[in-house]
Each structure stands twice: as C-alpha cells, then as structure tokens.
Design a protein around this motif. Structure first.
Motif, short mmCIF file in Angstrom:
data_model
loop_
_atom_site.label_atom_id
_atom_site.label_comp_id
_atom_site.label_asym_id
_atom_site.label_seq_id
_atom_site.Cartn_x
_atom_site.Cartn_y
_atom_site.Cartn_z
N VAL A 107 0.82 -1.23 0.00
CA VAL A 107 0.00 0.00 0.00
C VAL A 107 0.84 1.27 0.00
CG1 VAL A 107 -1.95 -1.11 1.13
CG2 VAL A 107 -0.15 -0.07 2.54
N GLY A 108 2.13 1.14 -0.24
CA GLY A 108 3.03 2.29 -0.11
C GLY A 108 2.71 3.46 -1.02
N ASN A 109 2.12 3.22 -2.18
CA ASN A 109 1.88 4.31 -3.14
C ASN A 109 0.45 4.81 -3.15
OD1 ASN A 109 4.49 4.62 -4.18
ND2 ASN A 109 4.24 2.85 -5.52
N GLY A 159 -0.07 6.68 1.93
CA GLY A 159 0.54 5.35 1.97
C GLY A 159 1.09 4.92 3.31
N VAL A 160 1.95 5.73 3.94
CA VAL A 160 2.56 5.32 5.20
C VAL A 160 1.52 5.23 6.32
CG1 VAL A 160 3.19 7.64 6.01
CG2 VAL A 160 4.59 5.68 6.67
N ARG A 219 6.99 12.52 5.69
CA ARG A 219 6.19 12.48 4.46
C ARG A 219 5.00 13.43 4.51
NH1 ARG A 219 6.57 6.13 2.52
NH2 ARG A 219 8.68 5.79 3.26
N GLY A 220 5.05 14.40 5.44
CA GLY A 220 4.08 15.48 5.43
C GLY A 220 2.92 15.35 6.39
N PHE A 221 2.78 14.23 7.09
CA PHE A 221 1.69 14.07 8.05
C PHE A 221 1.94 14.97 9.26
CE2 PHE A 221 1.26 10.35 5.53
CZ PHE A 221 -0.02 9.87 5.69
N ASN A 270 3.15 10.46 -0.57
CA ASN A 270 4.58 10.17 -0.51
C ASN A 270 5.33 11.03 -1.52
OD1 ASN A 270 4.27 8.22 1.43
ND2 ASN A 270 4.22 6.51 -0.02
N PRO A 271 6.38 11.75 -1.07
CA PRO A 271 7.15 12.57 -2.01
C PRO A 271 7.92 11.73 -3.03
CG PRO A 271 8.20 12.53 0.16
CD PRO A 271 6.88 11.85 0.31
N VAL A 272 8.23 10.48 -2.65
CA VAL A 272 8.99 9.59 -3.54
C VAL A 272 8.19 8.30 -3.71
CG1 VAL A 272 11.14 8.32 -3.89
CG2 VAL A 272 11.17 10.53 -2.70
N ARG A 273 8.12 7.81 -4.92
CA ARG A 273 7.37 6.58 -5.17
C ARG A 273 8.07 5.39 -4.52
NH1 ARG A 273 3.11 6.25 -8.18
NH2 ARG A 273 3.43 4.01 -8.51
N VAL A 274 7.25 4.50 -3.98
CA VAL A 274 7.76 3.29 -3.33
C VAL A 274 7.67 2.13 -4.33
CG1 VAL A 274 7.39 1.67 -1.42
CG2 VAL A 274 6.99 4.12 -1.08
N ASP A 275 8.63 1.24 -4.25
CA ASP A 275 8.61 0.07 -5.14
C ASP A 275 7.51 -0.89 -4.68
OD1 ASP A 275 9.06 -2.04 -6.78
OD2 ASP A 275 11.06 -2.55 -6.01
#
Length: 428
Positions: free
Chosen positions: A88-90, A94-95, A131-133, A202-207
C-alpha cells in the motif's frame, strides 16, 4: 447491599481520579470493605488476591507477552513494515495505511496494545512526519490502530474474559478476527479520506512491484504463520490456549535463530520486560479479583440482574445501555481491571436476554479497547503522546473523527452478530 460496598466503590473512583496506580486504587477499595467488616478474616482478602492471579488460563498472559517482546528483537517488525509498504506504499496516505496494516499484523504476534503503540510511535510516526503528516494525526493514528491488537488473536483481553466468564478462549481468538479486520478496513478508509483532503502523499514513489511484494512476503511469512499455528493448534486440540503461549515463545526464539538478529543480551532484556509487563497486569487482576469477591458477597450481580429484569426486558435497549456504561467506565478504569469486576455482573444479564456469549464478549472487549484511547485516563493516549511529544489537547481534537468511526464500528458489532460469530460458527 450495605454501606461498606458503596463506600469502597466510591473510594476506588476517587483514588483513580487522583491518578493513584490502578491496582492500589482497587486493592484500597477492597481493604476498606474488610476494614468495615471486622468479622471477616483478613486472610480472606489475601487469599482472593492470590487466587485471582493463579488461574491456569491466565498463565497464557506472560507467555504471549514474552513471545511478543522476543518478536521485537528478531527483526520481525521491520520485515512486516517492508511487506505492508510494498502493498500500500503508493496509495494516497501510503505510510498511514502501512501503520494500520502493521498494527493488524503485529496484533497477532504481541497481544499487547501498549507495546504495539510504543513500537509504532517510535518507528512510524517520524516516518509519517517526514512524508508530510502532522504530528497530531500521526500520533492519533498510531494510538487508534493499537486498538486492533486486543481484537486480533492472541489478545490478552480475550484470555482474561474467557477465564472470568468461562467462555472458550479458542472461540474468542477466532471471533476477534472479524472485528479486527472491520476496524482495519474502516481506519484505512478514514486515512485515505483525510490524506486526500490534506494532501498527504509520498514525495517519492515506493517500489510496489510484484517482485518486491513477493520478496518482502517471504521475509514476513514465518512471523505471519504464528496466529495460524496458535488458532489451528487450539482448534485441532494439539494444545490449550495456555500451552499455545509457550509454543509462541519457542517459535519466536526459533525466528531469532533463523534471522540471526537475536542475541543472548536481547533474551535477558526481553525476559526483564516480560516480568515487568506481566507483573503490572497480574497485580491489577489480583486486586480486581478481591474486589469482585466483595461485590459477589454483597450479591451485587443478583441485584443488578433483578433491577434489569424488573424495569427492562428488551435486548436492544440493554445492549445500548451497556455500551454507554462501558464507554464511560473505560474512560476512568483500566480495561482489564474493569473487565474482572463487571463481567460477572453483565454476562448473566446478557445470557438472560438471549445474547450470544461470543458476541457479547467482543462488544465488551471493544468497549474497553476504546476506553484505552479516551480521555482523561486513556493509556494508549498517554503512551503515544509521551513518545511523540504531542500535546494532549491537540491529540484529543484530532481524534474526534476517529472516536466517531470507533462508535460506528461498535454499533456494527453490537447489532450485527455475524461479524463476531460468523467465523466461529464456520470453524467450530
């Protein structure tokens, strides 16, 4: 009933309001009752305290606590976090979704909501802030997610309830899966909605490729097998719930060997943590057992039963009253202690109204789980805020939507029995 039982009950509430340790407040109430009844031997008080903490089913508590503590030293947590993130990271928020999933999966390993809240507050709140939360939202999410832990087997609350009400602990373990998953899905929906409104991305995409999902799943597979082993073993009669706790300890030690991340030093520290955690729980259970004996001697359960029968004969109204009552009690009294005192009063009433014992157990456990998050004495709130440095006022304000969601889930469990009993009926 005489004056002594009323005075001791009021004394207990006063001591709790003064933030006296829970077991001292409850034990003080029991001592005051005996002091006003000199014809009663003081040895009875000691016997009731000891007897309350020496039940064989309660041995499962230190076993599962120990297994959960050892899991934290085997590298299990980071593997489960990686697996959840790969799924569910993206997604928007996500986090936050990772936090809910980790709480759901770890609940089946530790059984302790406070331990899970502390672990996630240390690991995931800093990551959410990166991640901005907001700190407040991250803190509330961690504390609320930890409510899933008492519901997912092997929750300690189920062991206590089963030993008090003489209900199958194995059935309670299975029954908790439904409510735990309902709360997991509901929280993920709320996280997605809030994240969309506030722009938590998320500022960066997760694999999240199938390859990474498979790789992380292999790392998390062995820990995730533990709840299946526990429930399956109990169901086929391979071991009792108490023996399942010992199996969980052995399994966690085996994971430490397999992952090569647990040292002798970690085992010693883990044993110390287990002793401290188990002792605090058993002190409360012993004190509450003594006070429960006082209530039984004064025939308070019979009085309450007759009161309901005389003035109320409707199961729906009974459940609504019980929910409101337990929510209020849970705000001031630690859940395990309140359960020991109140379940002997309420379980016979539920039986009188024809309410399924498994469903009622889930309603009671869920109520006290919410109480652990509620001011003024919510333990989850205090533990999380002490780690994340979130002001209590900010936490409570941010938690309002979560409280509403929890009440909706509680009503679903209360009036839709299949969520609690469906799996039990299917497996048993």
């Amino acid at each position: 009933m005489d004056f002594a039982v009323g005075f001791s009950s009021i004394l207990m509430l006063v001591l709790l309001f003064m933030k006296v340790p829970v077991f001292i407040a409850i034990l003080g109430a029991a001592v005051s009752y005996f002091a006003m009844h000199p014809e009663l031997s003081q040895a009875i008080l000691v016997q009731r305290v000891l007897a309350g903490s020496q039940s064989i089913p309660l041995l499962a508590i230190p076993f599962f606590v120990c297994a959960g503590v050892f899991m934290n030293y085997t590298g299990v947590t980071k593997r489960i976090v990686a697996f959840c993130e790969s799924i569910v990271g993206n997604i928007i928020g996500g986090v936050g979704h990772v936090t809910v999933l980790v709480a759901t999966l770890m609940g089946g390993l530790s059984g302790s909501n406070l331990a899970d809240a502390a672990m996630e507050a240390k690991m995931l709140v800093p990551e959410m802030r990166k991640r901005g939360f907001s700190n407040a939202f991250a803190s509330v999410l961690v504390a609320t997610s930890a409510i899933i832990t008492p519901l997912i087997p092997p929750g300690i609350a189920m062991i206590i309830y089963g030993s008090i009400a003489n209900v199958s602990i194995g059935k309670l373990f299975i029954a908790g899966i439904g409510p735990g998953l309902i709360l997991c899905v509901a929280l993920m929906i709320l996280v997605g909605f809030v994240s969309y409104k506030r722009g938590y991305r998320n500022p960066v995409r997760v694999d999240t490729s199938p390859k990474r999902i498979w790789t992380t799943f292999k790392g998390a597979f062995l820990p995730l097998c533990l709840p299946i082993i526990i429930i399956g073993g109990i169901r086929i009669g391979a071991f009792t719930p108490t023996e399942a706790g010992a199996v969980a300890i052995i399994y966690s030690l085996m994971l430490g060997i397999v992952y090569r991340e647990m040292r002798i030093k970690d085992i010693i520290v883990g044993i110390k943590e287990t002793i401290l955690t188990s002792a605090s729980i058993m002190l409360i259970i012993g004190a509450a057992s003594a006070f429960a004996w006082v209530l039984t001697r004064e025939k308070v359960p019979q009085y309450c039963t007759q009161l309901f029968i005389d003035h109320l004969n409707n199961a729906v109204i009974f459940l609504l009253i019980v929910n409101v009552f337990l929510l209020i009690v849970g705000m001031f009294i630690e859940g395990n202690a309140a359960m020991i005192i109140l379940v002997p009063l309420l379980a016979p009433l539920a039986h009188h109204f024809g309410i399924d014992e498994i469903q009622f157990a889930m309603v009671v456990i869920f109520n006290f789980a919410i109480g652990a998050l509620s001011p003024p004495m919510g333990t989850l709130m205090f533990v999380t805020c002490s780690i994340t440095k979130c002001p209590m006022g900010t936490f409570i304000k941010e938690a309002v939507p979560f409280y509403i969601l929890l009440v909706i889930c509680l009503l679903l469990l209360t009036f839709v029995p299949v969520f609690s009993t469906g799996l039990v009926d299917l497996i048993y």
